[in-house]
Write a protein that holds these residues in place. Structure first.
Motif, PDB file in Angstrom:
ATOM      1  N   CYS A  71      40.114 -33.554  27.215  1.00  0.00           N
ATOM      2  CA  CYS A  71      39.222 -32.488  27.690  1.00  0.00           C
ATOM      3  C   CYS A  71      38.023 -32.255  26.772  1.00  0.00           C
ATOM      4  O   CYS A  71      37.112 -31.532  27.126  1.00  0.00           O
ATOM      5  N   THR A  88      43.743 -26.227  25.091  1.00  0.00           N
ATOM      6  CA  THR A  88      42.992 -26.079  26.334  1.00  0.00           C
ATOM      7  C   THR A  88      43.665 -26.772  27.515  1.00  0.00           C
ATOM      8  O   THR A  88      43.836 -26.187  28.572  1.00  0.00           O
ATOM      9  N   CYS A  89      44.085 -28.044  27.318  1.00  0.00           N
ATOM     10  CA  CYS A  89      44.623 -28.809  28.444  1.00  0.00           C
ATOM     11  C   CYS A  89      46.076 -29.255  28.271  1.00  0.00           C
ATOM     12  O   CYS A  89      46.666 -29.790  29.203  1.00  0.00           O
ATOM     13  N   CYS A 126      47.076 -29.871  22.878  1.00  0.00           N
ATOM     14  CA  CYS A 126      45.746 -29.276  22.941  1.00  0.00           C
ATOM     15  C   CYS A 126      45.858 -27.863  23.517  1.00  0.00           C
ATOM     16  O   CYS A 126      46.502 -27.665  24.552  1.00  0.00           O
ATOM     17  N   CYS A 176      40.146 -33.498  21.243  1.00  0.00           N
ATOM     18  CA  CYS A 176      41.098 -33.896  22.277  1.00  0.00           C
ATOM     19  C   CYS A 176      40.404 -34.951  23.139  1.00  0.00           C
ATOM     20  O   CYS A 176      39.332 -34.687  23.694  1.00  0.00           O
ATOM     21  N   PHE A 226      38.096 -30.707  23.817  1.00  0.00           N
ATOM     22  CA  PHE A 226      38.235 -29.553  22.927  1.00  0.00           C
ATOM     23  C   PHE A 226      38.071 -30.039  21.487  1.00  0.00           C
ATOM     24  O   PHE A 226      38.632 -31.053  21.097  1.00  0.00           O
TER      25      PHE A 226
END
Length: 88
Positions: free
Chosen positions: A72, A24-25, A22, A69, A74
């Protein structure tokens, strides 16, 4: 969207290397959501909407898969036609 179709989308994403961590995370894993997304596009900055086939100068819709995801939340969209997966 059927489980079979979700699996077909997931396999198409895997085959194209589109399921890395991901952004983002960093979590490794995605969920293909059970609904399609229609992304509106236009060749001009205006987005007129109409039902049915649109002339070239009007907005159109790209059918996309919604991929999330699970850690998180996303969300990414993927063009079904580019993936080679027919929408139902």
């Amino acid at each position: 969207m059927t489980e079979e179709k979700r699996g077909e989308i997931l396999l198409a994403l895997q085959n194209r290397g589109a399921l890395g961590p991901c952004p983002t995370c960093g979590f490794q894993g995605r969920i293909v959501k059970s609904a399609y997304v229609g992304t509106i596009f236009s060749e001009t900055p205006k987005f007129p909407f109409q039902i049915g086939p649109a002339p070239a100068q009007h907005a159109g819709v790209i059918t996309c898969a919604l991929v999330e995801c699970p850690r998180c939340g996303f969300i990414a969209t993927h063009n079904m036609a580019t993936l080679g997966v027919e929408s139902q």
